[in-house]
Design an enzyme around this catalytic site. Structure first.
Site, PDB file in Angstrom:
ATOM      1  N   ARG A  56      16.023 -57.707   8.002  1.00 37.14           N
ATOM      2  CA  ARG A  56      16.426 -56.326   7.732  1.00 37.14           C
ATOM      3  C   ARG A  56      15.503 -55.314   8.416  1.00 37.14           C
ATOM      4  O   ARG A  56      15.935 -54.232   8.832  1.00 37.14           O
ATOM      5  CB  ARG A  56      16.456 -56.090   6.217  1.00 37.14           C
ATOM      6  CG  ARG A  56      16.901 -54.679   5.780  1.00 37.14           C
ATOM      7  CD  ARG A  56      16.944 -54.632   4.260  1.00 37.14           C
ATOM      8  NE  ARG A  56      17.066 -53.266   3.755  1.00 37.14           N
ATOM      9  CZ  ARG A  56      18.215 -52.651   3.497  1.00 37.14           C
ATOM     10  NH1 ARG A  56      19.359 -53.281   3.727  1.00 37.14           N
ATOM     11  NH2 ARG A  56      18.224 -51.425   3.020  1.00 37.14           N
ATOM     12  N   ILE A  82      21.484 -47.205   5.964  1.00 36.44           N
ATOM     13  CA  ILE A  82      21.627 -48.644   5.778  1.00 36.44           C
ATOM     14  C   ILE A  82      21.626 -48.859   4.270  1.00 36.44           C
ATOM     15  O   ILE A  82      20.755 -48.357   3.559  1.00 36.44           O
ATOM     16  CB  ILE A  82      20.492 -49.422   6.469  1.00 36.44           C
ATOM     17  CG1 ILE A  82      20.652 -50.935   6.285  1.00 36.44           C
ATOM     18  CG2 ILE A  82      19.130 -48.971   6.007  1.00 36.44           C
ATOM     19  CD1 ILE A  82      19.649 -51.764   7.082  1.00 36.44           C
ATOM     20  N   SER A  83      22.633 -49.559   3.767  1.00 37.34           N
ATOM     21  CA  SER A  83      22.837 -49.663   2.328  1.00 37.34           C
ATOM     22  C   SER A  83      21.731 -50.435   1.629  1.00 37.34           C
ATOM     23  O   SER A  83      21.030 -51.261   2.235  1.00 37.34           O
ATOM     24  CB  SER A  83      24.181 -50.329   2.021  1.00 37.34           C
ATOM     25  OG  SER A  83      25.260 -49.539   2.453  1.00 37.34           O
ATOM     26  N   GLN A  84      21.601 -50.192   0.338  1.00 37.87           N
ATOM     27  CA  GLN A  84      20.686 -50.926  -0.532  1.00 37.87           C
ATOM     28  C   GLN A  84      20.973 -52.425  -0.410  1.00 37.87           C
ATOM     29  O   GLN A  84      22.132 -52.849  -0.379  1.00 37.87           O
ATOM     30  CB  GLN A  84      20.909 -50.457  -1.967  1.00 37.87           C
ATOM     31  CG  GLN A  84      20.125 -51.176  -3.036  1.00 37.87           C
ATOM     32  CD  GLN A  84      20.609 -50.790  -4.432  1.00 37.87           C
ATOM     33  OE1 GLN A  84      21.695 -50.243  -4.589  1.00 37.87           O
ATOM     34  NE2 GLN A  84      19.811 -51.079  -5.433  1.00 37.87           N
TER      35      GLN A  84
END
Length: 232
Positions: A56, A82-84
């Protein structure tokens, strides 16, 4: 003789007996998977495998690398995020993916969610409406070796009819309703997960199952996503 590493949380142990300290980012990723995903109920082995094996920190801006594995979304430029990690894993698990699946993603962003999908399925077709993000994601995914992911710059509302039908579709931006072109491009028995704005300006994560002539939807829980952007 080549010693094969045995992977365990926190360490890489060689059969020769030598212990090699693990890279800090790898350790953070392992902790993310354990505390943010497994401890919150993510169980699908393929999803956990993908989340553990996609770096990530290589999908966030350089100045945010140290925060890559925190429990939250991060900005990636162009007013996008960028999502959780939990949301990425939950949406992935919801699609009940198989290794032979062809998946369409709407909203490439930095390419992280596409990379997670790419670790699981045969092929991923992902569309990003913001040109700079589409081009940088395409380059990033190529450099990281994700050769089963194709990135397209365009309006995701219309899907990708030339590559349809799809076994699964993931939408990573909040829509007012489920776009009909996406439903049309979903196979019978296909699954979709999409954030949809419903009553009282609340956006819900919605699961979709296409069953012959029926479309079965289920509201999962409230979420916060950037809006679904359309070309003017």
């Amino acid at each position: 003789m080549i010693y094969k590493p045995l992977f365990v949380y926190g360490l890489t142990i060689c059969f020769a007996g030598a212990v090699i300290a693990q890279d800090d980012q790898d350790f953070k990723r392992e902790q993310m998977v354990k505390t943010q995903l497994q401890d919150r109920g993510i169980k699908d082995p393929l999803t956990l495998y993908a989340m553990l094996n996609v770096p990530r920190h290589k999908f966030v801006p350089k100045n945010l690398v140290e925060h890559a594995y925190r429990d939250g979304a991060l900005p990636i430029g162009s007013n996008q995020t960028i999502s959780q990690p939990y949301i990425v894993a939950y949406m992935t698990e919801t699609l009940k993916l198989k290794s032979t699946d062809r998946v369409l993603e709407i909203g490439t962003g930095s390419g992280y969610q596409a990379a997670v999908l790419g670790k699981i399925v045969d092929s991923v077709f992902t569309i990003e409406i913001i040109q700079d993000l589409a081009m940088s994601a395409k380059s990033r995914l190529k450099n990281l070796g994700y050769d089963n992911i194709i990135v397209k710059w365009g309006d995701g509302y219309h899907g990708w009819p030339e590559k349809a039908p799809f076994d699964a579709i993931m939408v990573t931006a909040g829509a007012d309703s489920i776009p009909q072109p996406l439903l049309d491009q979903l196979k019978n028995g296909g699954r979709m997960v999409i954030p949809v704005g419903l009553n009282d300006n609340i956006t819900y994560l919605v699961s979709v199952l296409k069953k012959k002539d029926r479309v079965i939807t289920k509201n999962l829980f409230p979420v916060r996503f950037v809006p679904f952007t359309r070309k003017q």
